[in-house]
Every structure is written in C-alpha cells, then in structure tokens.
Design a protein around this motif. Structure first.
Motif, PDB file in Angstrom:
ATOM      1  N   ARG A 137       0.824  -1.202   0.000  1.00 51.28           N
ATOM      2  CA  ARG A 137       0.000   0.000   0.000  1.00 51.28           C
ATOM      3  C   ARG A 137       0.862   1.258   0.000  1.00 51.28           C
ATOM      4  N   THR A 138       1.868   1.272   0.846  1.00 57.78           N
ATOM      5  CA  THR A 138       2.758   2.433   0.789  1.00 57.78           C
ATOM      6  C   THR A 138       4.222   2.006   0.816  1.00 57.78           C
ATOM      7  N   ILE A 139       5.002   2.765   0.084  1.00 61.10           N
ATOM      8  CA  ILE A 139       6.455   2.667   0.193  1.00 61.10           C
ATOM      9  C   ILE A 139       6.896   4.049   0.665  1.00 61.10           C
ATOM     10  N   ASN A 140       7.565   4.098   1.807  1.00 61.87           N
ATOM     11  CA  ASN A 140       8.058   5.382   2.318  1.00 61.87           C
ATOM     12  C   ASN A 140       9.561   5.458   2.110  1.00 61.87           C
ATOM     13  N   LEU A 141       9.969   6.446   1.345  1.00 66.31           N
ATOM     14  CA  LEU A 141      11.402   6.720   1.201  1.00 66.31           C
ATOM     15  C   LEU A 141      11.693   7.891   2.135  1.00 66.31           C
ATOM     16  N   ILE A 142      12.465   7.626   3.175  1.00 65.95           N
ATOM     17  CA  ILE A 142      12.663   8.621   4.231  1.00 65.95           C
ATOM     18  C   ILE A 142      14.129   9.027   4.282  1.00 65.95           C
ATOM     19  N   THR A 143      14.369  10.312   4.115  1.00 65.07           N
ATOM     20  CA  THR A 143      15.743  10.809   4.053  1.00 65.07           C
ATOM     21  C   THR A 143      15.919  11.889   5.122  1.00 65.07           C
ATOM     22  N   GLY A 144      16.220  11.450   6.314  1.00 64.02           N
ATOM     23  CA  GLY A 144      16.445  12.393   7.414  1.00 64.02           C
ATOM     24  C   GLY A 144      15.177  12.673   8.198  1.00 64.02           C
ATOM     25  N   PRO A 145      15.345  13.443   9.292  1.00 60.41           N
ATOM     26  CA  PRO A 145      14.186  13.798  10.112  1.00 60.41           C
ATOM     27  C   PRO A 145      13.319  14.850   9.416  1.00 60.41           C
ATOM     28  N   SER A 146      12.083  14.942   9.870  1.00 54.70           N
ATOM     29  CA  SER A 146      11.133  15.920   9.330  1.00 54.70           C
ATOM     30  C   SER A 146      11.681  17.331   9.489  1.00 54.70           C
ATOM     31  N   LYS A 147      11.433  18.186   8.518  1.00 51.01           N
ATOM     32  CA  LYS A 147      11.910  19.565   8.660  1.00 51.01           C
ATOM     33  C   LYS A 147      11.045  20.531   7.869  1.00 51.01           C
ATOM     34  N   THR A 148      11.176  21.802   8.197  1.00 51.24           N
ATOM     35  CA  THR A 148      10.474  22.842   7.454  1.00 51.24           C
ATOM     36  C   THR A 148      11.371  24.064   7.359  1.00 51.24           C
ATOM     37  N   ALA A 149      11.200  24.815   6.285  1.00 52.04           N
ATOM     38  CA  ALA A 149      11.906  26.091   6.164  1.00 52.04           C
ATOM     39  C   ALA A 149      10.877  27.189   5.928  1.00 52.04           C
ATOM     40  N   ASP A 150       9.656  26.940   6.380  1.00 52.02           N
ATOM     41  CA  ASP A 150       8.574  27.873   6.073  1.00 52.02           C
ATOM     42  C   ASP A 150       8.615  29.155   6.896  1.00 52.02           C
ATOM     43  N   ILE A 151       9.402  29.180   7.971  1.00 55.51           N
ATOM     44  CA  ILE A 151       9.549  30.436   8.703  1.00 55.51           C
ATOM     45  C   ILE A 151      10.875  31.071   8.274  1.00 55.51           C
ATOM     46  N   GLU A 152      10.774  32.068   7.454  1.00 49.24           N
ATOM     47  CA  GLU A 152      11.930  32.832   6.977  1.00 49.24           C
ATOM     48  C   GLU A 152      13.052  31.959   6.430  1.00 49.24           C
ATOM     49  N   GLN A 153      12.701  30.902   5.748  1.00 49.89           N
ATOM     50  CA  GLN A 153      13.664  30.092   5.007  1.00 49.89           C
ATOM     51  C   GLN A 153      14.780  29.529   5.881  1.00 49.89           C
ATOM     52  N   THR A 154      14.482  29.360   7.156  1.00 53.23           N
ATOM     53  CA  THR A 154      15.491  28.791   8.042  1.00 53.23           C
ATOM     54  C   THR A 154      15.004  27.419   8.499  1.00 53.23           C
ATOM     55  N   ILE A 155      15.873  26.424   8.401  1.00 52.20           N
ATOM     56  CA  ILE A 155      15.439  25.055   8.662  1.00 52.20           C
ATOM     57  C   ILE A 155      15.195  24.806  10.149  1.00 52.20           C
ATOM     58  N   VAL A 156      14.053  24.221  10.444  1.00 50.52           N
ATOM     59  CA  VAL A 156      13.740  23.754  11.795  1.00 50.52           C
ATOM     60  C   VAL A 156      13.365  22.279  11.658  1.00 50.52           C
ATOM     61  N   TYR A 157      13.933  21.436  12.525  1.00 53.95           N
ATOM     62  CA  TYR A 157      13.644  20.007  12.452  1.00 53.95           C
ATOM     63  C   TYR A 157      12.440  19.663  13.306  1.00 53.95           C
ATOM     64  N   GLY A 158      11.750  18.614  12.887  1.00 59.51           N
ATOM     65  CA  GLY A 158      10.592  18.147  13.645  1.00 59.51           C
ATOM     66  C   GLY A 158       9.332  18.927  13.317  1.00 59.51           C
ATOM     67  N   ALA A 159       9.055  19.118  12.036  1.00 56.94           N
ATOM     68  CA  ALA A 159       7.873  19.888  11.640  1.00 56.94           C
ATOM     69  C   ALA A 159       6.601  19.125  11.996  1.00 56.94           C
ATOM     70  N   HIS A 160       6.372  18.024  11.342  1.00 54.37           N
ATOM     71  CA  HIS A 160       5.209  17.189  11.676  1.00 54.37           C
ATOM     72  C   HIS A 160       5.634  15.774  12.027  1.00 54.37           C
ATOM     73  N   GLY A 161       6.693  15.322  11.390  1.00 55.07           N
ATOM     74  CA  GLY A 161       7.211  13.984  11.654  1.00 55.07           C
ATOM     75  C   GLY A 161       8.274  14.052  12.733  1.00 55.07           C
ATOM     76  N   PRO A 162       9.098  12.992  12.842  1.00 56.96           N
ATOM     77  CA  PRO A 162      10.087  12.909  13.920  1.00 56.96           C
ATOM     78  C   PRO A 162      11.092  14.065  13.909  1.00 56.96           C
ATOM     79  N   ARG A 163      11.462  14.480  15.134  1.00 60.21           N
ATOM     80  CA  ARG A 163      12.503  15.504  15.258  1.00 60.21           C
ATOM     81  C   ARG A 163      13.874  14.907  15.002  1.00 60.21           C
ATOM     82  N   THR A 164      14.014  13.636  15.386  1.00 53.01           N
ATOM     83  CA  THR A 164      15.293  12.971  15.147  1.00 53.01           C
ATOM     84  C   THR A 164      15.046  11.629  14.472  1.00 53.01           C
ATOM     85  N   LEU A 165      15.992  11.244  13.663  1.00 54.50           N
ATOM     86  CA  LEU A 165      15.935   9.933  13.017  1.00 54.50           C
ATOM     87  C   LEU A 165      17.280   9.263  13.264  1.00 54.50           C
ATOM     88  N   HIS A 166      17.235   8.192  14.055  1.00 57.46           N
ATOM     89  CA  HIS A 166      18.474   7.483  14.385  1.00 57.46           C
ATOM     90  C   HIS A 166      18.452   6.134  13.688  1.00 57.46           C
TER      91      HIS A 166
END
Lengths: 477, 263, 211
Positions: C173-202
């Motif tokens: 049903r799904t194939i997830n290709l995951i490359t790093g922890p969740s992130k967003t740059a929607d606030i002034e183009q600066t990356i913040v980790y942990g937008a909706h998904g995991p903050r860290t990926l170990h």
C-alpha cells in the motif's frame, strides 16, 4: 482562485514598496540559488538527467491517453477509485460527493497547487466542511486569509514576526502562549495540527508523480504532513493533474534526482511516499478509501499546441527563484496560482490571455529561468509566443503598437533611418545644451521618456551618428 | 600584435553597428573597427538600420522577418559580420533561423549569415585567436578595480563570458573584480525598462549592490542597452563608478568620457 | 451527455491528432546512472552513513540484531526521553530481549514519544530509508512519534533507487522513502527540524552482510 493578473502593474509597484516582502525575497533568493548550485555541481551528469526528463515527459505527453488509462487501471486494481474532472467545478463536485456523508465534518489538506486553481477549500467550506491546511506554509497563509506566493514556499513573503502575531490571534483562545522563537513557532504548529490530523475524517493531498505501470501516487514533502494527511483519516483523496503521469518506477528515480536539487538544493526531499490504494486486509493502519481525482482544467487544450512544453513542468520553483522580476516583486503580483516565469506562461493559457495581458511582458527575456529548468522548458520562447499571439489578436497595448509602427517604418528604410537618426541625435544634443544637461553629460529628464528618466539619467549623444561619422572618415581616407 | 595580416587582407568584415551604438555611443563602433583592423581585416560599414530585435521581442514576427531579410541581403557579400553587442548578434544567430521555413532558399541564405556573424569579443578570441599586447603605462595611479556585467543574451545565447575577460587581461594586465551577481539581468530588457520602470529600477539597484560590493571603480560590459541602464542609474544615485563598453578599454587611445559623462 | 472521462481522453486524443488509444508501443527513455564529482565511498554502508548524516540523521553500527535493544536504550537516554518505545509488530523485533525498556508492539498513537522500526532497505546514494507497509510494518510509526529509531540490515543496502524497485515484489500500500528527520523552512527560510514527523531519526545499522 480568483484571477487578479490584470492588476499586475499596480500590484507589482505596491510590492516593491513592501520592505518586509523585499527582505523575505532577498533571503529566499540567496538561499535557493546557492543551495541549488551546490547540489547540482556535485551531480556530474545533471545535464544528462535534464535531457532524460525532457525526453520522458515528451514521450508521455505524446502517449498521454495511453499512460493515463494504464495508471487508472492499476489504481483500480489496487482497490482505489479514479475520478476524471474536465474543470474545477467538476473537481469540487467530485470531492464534495466523497465528503457529503454522515459523520464527515473535518478535512485535513496537504499542499496542492492544483486545488488552488479552482479554490477547492472555498467550495468545501461553503458546504459546511472544515478544511485545515497542514503544510506549515499553507497553514500560515490560510490563517492570514491569503494565497500562496511561491509554489514550494507558499508563505515565503511572511516574516517571523507576522507569524507570531497570526498564531497569537488564532491560537490564544485555545490556551496557547505567544511564541516568538522559530522552534517554538514550529512546535506550536505541530501541536495544533496534530489535533486536526487525528480528528480529520478526510485527508486531501496532491501528487507529484503518477506512476502508470503500478498505479502509485508519489507524494513529496519535507515536513511529513502529507503522510499524516494521507494515513490518519479514513478517506484519502488525491487531487492531481493529468500531465503528472510518468511511465514507471525507474523513471521516478530520474525525476527525483532533478526535483529536490532544483527546488531546494536537496539531494532528496525528506519524504517521498508511494501510495497504492486503500488499507489492505491485514494492514494495521491507513485509509479505508482511496480516491484519485485526475484534473484536466485546460491542460488537454495546451497539449499539442505551441505551448505544450509547459506541460513538462514538475513545479520545482527554480525558474522563479532565479527570476530577477519574481524576486523583486514576489508572487502575489502575478495574480493567480502560479507566479514567476512558469506562471507567466501558464496563467494566460489557463485563465485566458485577455485576463493576464501583462504577464508575457513581465520578463526581460534574460533566459536565466531556461538555464535552470530541470525539464528544459524554453520559457523565454514561450513568453515570446504569447507576445506573438497578443499582437495577432490585436491585444498589444496601443502605445506600443503606435511606437512600434513608427519605429518599424523608419527601420525598414535605410535612407529614412539615416535621416531620422541624424536628426534625432542632433535635436537631443541641442536640447541638452538648452537645459544644461550638456555639461553634465546626461539628461535627468527627457519628454516622452519619463519612464526612463524618472529614475535614471540618459546619456547626451554626440551631434552625429556613428554611420555619419564613418561616411566622413571614408571620404577623408 | 599577433595576426598574419597578409592572408586576411582580402577577408572583408562588415560591422553591425547596432542602433544604440549608432545613436548614443559611436565610440563603441569606432573601437570595434580599430580592434578588427588591428588583425589585418578590412572593415566596411554598409548602410544599415536595425536587426529587428525590438520587434522580435515585442511579438512582431512579421515585421522582424522583413528586417531580417534586408539584413541578410545587406551582409551577403562579407566574410564576417561582427557586432559589438551580444544581444544583436544573438538575434541573428539564435532567432533569425526560426523566421524562415527550413529548406527555403531564404533559410539557406540566413544560415550563411548565422555562420559568419559573431559578437566582437567572441570573434577576436575564438576566431582570430587574438592575443592583445599589454598597454604600456595603463594606470599611472595604480590598477583600477574593474567589474564586468555579463549581459544576458551574450552570456546565455552565445556563451560570451571568458572572451572579454581574456582580452581585458591581455590588454590591461588585470583581473576582473567579480561581482556575485554578474550573471543576473540588470533590468534593461529592451522595452521592459520603460514598460515596467519600477521593477526595472529595482533590478538595476540590485545590480548596483553587486557593483558596490565588488568596490568597482569601473563597470564594463558588452551590450550598450544594459550599460546605459546601469550607467544612468549610477549617475542618478551619485555614484562615482564609471561605465564603458569593454571595447573602449581595448583601443590604443583608451577610453574617453564614460557613458553619461562629458569629461 | 458524455462523461468527464470520455471528454478528457477525447480532448487529449484530439490535441494529439489521434482517434485511437495510444498502444504504448515504444519504450520510454531509460534513466541515466548518476555520476558524482566527488565520488561517493565505494562501501555502501559508508556511503549510506555519510549521506544520512548530511541530512541531519544520526547513525551507529552494531554487530548483530541482538545488540539492538542496548543501542536503543543508549539512544533514548541520550535524547533524555522516557525509556519506552512503540515497536513495529515485526517478529524479529518482538523476539529481542528488551529488558530495561518499556516496549510495546502495536500501532503507534500520538501519545508515543519514540518508535523503533525495521527498514525494508536502505539506498546508499541518498542515505534513504525504505519502509514498506505490511502487517508487520504499519506506516504511522514513521511519522507520529518525535523520536524514530530505524533498524537497517547492512545486507539490505542498495546502491541506487533503480536497484531497489526489483526487490519490491507486489506493490504494497505504501512505500516510504525517508531521508532524514522531518523539517520545514517555512519560517523565513530557516530550517527547523521536527515539523510534523520525527525531530530525530536514528539509524542502527546491523552488520549482517557476508564479507
């Protein structure tokens, strides 16, 4: 989305005075351009991928009906439902039909530019449904009641301060504190939207690529909101457009190597997900229903036309990030869903040339967009095609026609040109002496040329043209 | 000077003056003639008007075709056609062929013109393989800081980038003080600059930021339209940076007054 | 009244100047192989680790699956989060000795802070985890918790995405290709980790490859 492209001129002039916007655009431009370049320089055969992508898209477009039918069959084989929509009204009706059932009241929505074309949210809200945008940028502009100003960074024009105020206005009633730091803003959005994800009845997402031979939808995000939107509610609806189909998984890898690099300078976006139908019998999570709405909305008319190349677009945003006009004025001035070079090509085609007469001219034809486009769309040439059409339709602005006609009559007759040119520089030179521009060497004002001289000097010419000087030199030789 | 002038005497070069240089900056055309003659070519300036670029960019293909036809006939007798402008040369090289049906005799004639048309620095470096002698005592007060604006058509349609830099290095013995935005449009864009003056001004202001960051005393380029735009804005803002066409810096007599200056 | 499907397909054919459905007889272009200016490490594990760390992921290697619980334990302590995790209902994970950790094998919920998952494969070129949905691998584990720990067997590393597809049999049903922890740059183009998904990926790489 309402078309306001006719107001391009005024809105662009306003945008130039908006200091916040200018600062935001400056930041974005630098970031996007530099990171893209670094990523692309590393991939030695990037150009080979561009050619692959162009050829693949051309191949698909030439067989679009075949690939769409193949895709449809494979979606159905995996238990999904496929809906076809010729226009926005039909999409809204289809989605409403899916949602109009007892117990459905809230819709979580992932970023979908296609759905902006026909204001899907407004249609759903009018039917009493609550729609929550879940991409952070989209959520911000939803709260601000604005529209996206960039196709991959919809809230690029918003400052941190503006988001702080917006969040306070909308979240404080639910007991959330005012957040100032970037990390706190993102955390608060995460908390607020979690509630929505977990209580939404329907999730609507877009799709970046439709894979014909497996019936998969490829959805690409960095935040992960697309996956939560698709996976938590009971119903997943994909609203996507017909030109996004590609032949197979092998091709997907080729496009992914281009897309992330071109869009944000990422080697790979964080989440690339392939969805195939609804929850399987022994799956432990996932939606019970899976719908794909295939949207035409004018694309089949562009197919086969002189503008077909624009259908190759994979919506990476590189053309706008590298467009000095876009980065000066931002996205809103363009007046519809798609800004920048690709928008200036697409908007007149989708909303009618008469409704966006300025856009094809809002370009210096500097060609930078074309050199960065990952699917090699000849954007300047397409804008010129629009200009050709506007001239043929008699829609070109009257002043321009008048000026153009005069210039042309002179330029086509060397003798007349020689006389007029000689007269012109002489008069201009004499005028300079009259108003003392002569001593300065440049004019600060020239009648009829105010558009130039209001912000720029204009050089005082010599008394004769080069060709006259040359003739004299020849006589002396 | 390198150049076996004897073999080249017979090769006649036509100068495509370009309207802007004809009207507003004859010095550029004079400089171009001097540079081409240095290498033993005979330069002629047949009575000419415009290549049709403004019409082409305005969407007037029919009018462009008529102007293109007279340019094609006009330059038929010459071995080379050289323009001190990337955008005029590119109009011929990149856009003329699309105006005529492939296979027609006009198209054939057109392709001959395309083959022999060159932007000045491209011609000198890539065709003539010119190595210019370094000027003696170029700068009495120490070397100038010179920035270079890569005009869009020359850069992206003709690949003109290293050629003027090489000529300037040969002649002046100095390297360009590169601007971070040397390849970004200055906002001229032909009719664009008067159709959207506010946007155009904002773009030229960004360009000027780059010039200031490079601390350039002189800005050179290869397209007079762009140069008039940048020079005009610099002058209006009271900047001390002077603007010239690169060819003016390569002549024996050196540059006269800068664009928009009497002295 | 014709239905939309007929209309859209008819318009397409009209624009392409055809009346019959395209038989898709000619093959699409084939995808090039990537070439990098700075060549990637030849060893796939090294390549994967390098790329994964570039996207802000963390990485460690263990000698066998049996060492995984200890590694998870250490990681959770390092993250200063409770020593509990929801693990994918994968028999291999369930059979491990999780002593000292409070683990539950079930579907993830929004209350779970940490999750442990079993990767289907890893793509070395991009440092990408490949997750394939099944009854042993529900999808929410990858997205709901703040801290995601993924177990990846070295033998499951592939060089490129092109080598991955043949390994996936019938499409899940799904194939997830995951490359790093969740992130967003929607606030002034600066990356913040942990937008909706995991903050860290170990990622814990299990060295099971036959040398």
């Amino acid at each position: 989305m309402q078309v306001t492209s006719k107001n391009f001129r005024t809105k662009a002039a306003e945008a130039l005075l908006d200091e916040d916007l200018r600062a935001a655009m400056g930041r974005a431009e630098g970031g996007f351009v530099d990171t893209r370049k670094r990523a692309i320089d590393e991939l030695a055969n990037f150009q080979e991928y561009r050619e692959f992508a162009r050829n693949t898209k051309n191949h698909v477009l030439a067989h679009l009906d075949g690939y769409l039918t193949q895709f449809e069959n494979n979606v159905m084989a995996s238990g999904g439902q496929v809906h076809w929509a010729s226009n926005g009204e039909e999409v809204n009706r289809i989605v409403l039909d899916i949602c109009r059932r007892p117990g459905i009241s809230k819709i979580a929505k992932g970023k979908s530019m296609v759905s902006e074309e026909f204001a899907l949210n407004a249609g759903l809200e009018a039917a009493g449904l609550e729609v929550v945008e879940t991409d952070l940028g989209e959520y911000i502009i939803q709260l601000a009641e604005e529209t996206p100003s960039h196709i991959i960074a919809p809230a690029v024009h918003k400052t941190k301060q503006a988001v702080t105020d917006l969040f306070e206005e909308h979240h404080s009633q639910a007991g959330y504190p005012r957040v100032v730091e970037r990390l706190d803003i993102v955390s608060q959005a995460r908390q607020v939207l979690r509630d929505h994800f977990c209580t939404a009845d329907v999730g609507i997402t877009g799709g970046n690529f439709l894979i014909a031979d497996t019936g998969s939808i490829a959805l690409i995000t960095n935040e992960g909101n697309g996956d939560l939107t698709a996976n938590l509610p009971d119903i997943h609806v994909v609203v996507t457009s017909i030109e996004k189909v590609i032949p197979n998984m092998q091709a997907l890898g080729g496009f992914l190597r281009l897309l992330g690099r071109s869009a944000t300078g990422q080697i790979m976006s964080v989440y690339t997900t392939l969805f195939n139908g609804p929850r399987r019998i022994d799956d432990l999570d996932g939606p019970r229903e899976f719908h794909v709405v295939l949207v035409d909305n004018g694309r089949s008319e562009i197919l086969g036309s002189q503008f077909q190349d624009i259908l190759r677009c994979i919506k990476c945003g590189a053309c706008m990030n590298h467009c000095p006009v876009y980065t000066s004025i931002g996205g809103h001035a363009y007046g519809w869903v798609y800004p920048g070079p690709m928008g200036s090509v697409l908007t007149p085609l989708m909303v009618g040339q008469k409704n966006a007469p300025d856009l094809p001219y809002a370009c210096t034809l500097n060609g930078r967009c074309k050199t960065v486009c990952p699917v090699m769309i000849p954007l300047p040439e397409l804008l010129r095609e629009h200009r050709n059409n506007l001239v043929e339709m008699g829609e070109a602005k009257s002043m321009q026609k008048w000026g153009m006609r005069l210039w042309y009559q002179v330029a086509r007759k060397p003798a007349l040109y020689s006389m007029m040119a000689g007269l012109y520089v002489l008069k201009l030179n004499m005028f300079a002496r009259l108003i003392s521009a002569f001593r300065r060497g440049s004019f600060q004002y020239i009648p009829l040329l105010g558009a130039w001289t209001s912000t720029r000097d204009f050089p005082v010419p010599q008394t004769t043209t080069f060709q006259t000087q040359w003739k004299k030199r020849r006589c002396h030789d | 000077m390198n150049g076996s002038s004897s073999t080249r005497k017979s090769e006649q070069v036509a100068l495509l003056v370009t309207c802007l240089s004809d009207l507003f900056r004859p010095q550029i055309a004079h400089a171009a003639v001097e540079l081409i003659e240095k290498f033993g070519y005979r330069v002629d300036v047949p009575k000419q008007t415009c290549c049709g670029q403004p019409a082409y960019n305005a969407g007037e293909e029919g009018k462009t075709r008529i102007l293109a036809e007279s340019m094609i006939s006009l330059f038929e007798p010459y071995r080379y056609v050289i323009a001190p402008s990337g955008s005029c040369a590119a109009t011929i090289k990149e856009h003329y062929p699309g105006l005529f049906h492939e296979g027609s005799s006009r198209h054939g004639q057109c392709m001959r013109l395309v083959e022999k048309t060159h932007e000045l620095s491209g011609f000198l470096v890539d065709v003539v393989k010119a190595d210019l002698e370094q000027k003696k005592s170029s700068f009495d007060d120490g070397p100038l800081r010179i920035a270079y604006h890569d005009s869009c058509s020359g850069l992206r349609e003709l690949g003109i980038r290293s050629q003027p830099r090489k000529l300037l290095k040969d002649r002046l013995g100095i390297d360009i003080s590169e601007m971070s935005n040397s390849e970004v449009c200055c906002g001229f864009g032909g009719m664009f600059c008067v159709k959207y003056p506010e946007i155009s001004t904002s773009m030229v202001d960004s360009k000027i930021d780059g010039i200031e960051d490079a601390e350039a005393e002189v800005l050179l380029g290869g397209d007079l339209g762009c140069l008039m735009n940048i020079a005009g804005r610099l002058r209006r803002l009271g900047s001390k940076t002077r603007v010239y066409h690169y060819a003016e810096f390569l002549t024996d007599s050196g540059p006269g007054p800068a664009i928009g200056y009497r002295k | 009244m014709t239905d939309s499907r007929t209309r859209v397909l008819g318009n397409i054919r009209g624009s392409l100047g055809r009346t019959e459905l395209s038989p898709l007889s000619d093959a699409p272009p084939s995808v090039p192989s990537p070439r990098y200016r700075t060549p990637l490490p030849a060893d796939l594990a090294e390549q994967f680790a390098l790329q994964h760390q570039q996207v802000h992921g963390t990485f460690e290697e263990v000698d066998s699956l049996l060492a995984v619980p200890q590694a998870v334990h250490r990681h959770l302590i390092g993250q200063l989060v409770p020593l509990e995790a929801v693990i994918s209902p994968d028999p291999e994970l369930s059979s491990l000795d999780w002593a000292g950790l409070d683990v539950e094998s079930r579907v993830a919920s929004r209350e779970d802070r940490s999750s442990v998952t079993m990767a289907f494969a890893g793509i070395a070129e991009t440092g990408t985890l490949v997750m394939v949905s099944s009854k042993q691998s529900p999808v929410n584990h990858h997205f709901l918790p703040e801290f995601n720990i993924a177990i990846l067997r070295q033998s499951k590393l592939v060089d490129t995405m092109e080598s991955l597809w043949p390994l996936i049999g019938e499409h899940p049903r799904t194939i997830n290709l995951i490359t790093g922890p969740s992130k967003t740059a929607d606030i002034e183009q600066t990356i913040v980790y942990g937008a909706h998904g995991p903050r860290t990926l170990h990622i814990i790489l299990v060295r099971d490859a036959v040398s």
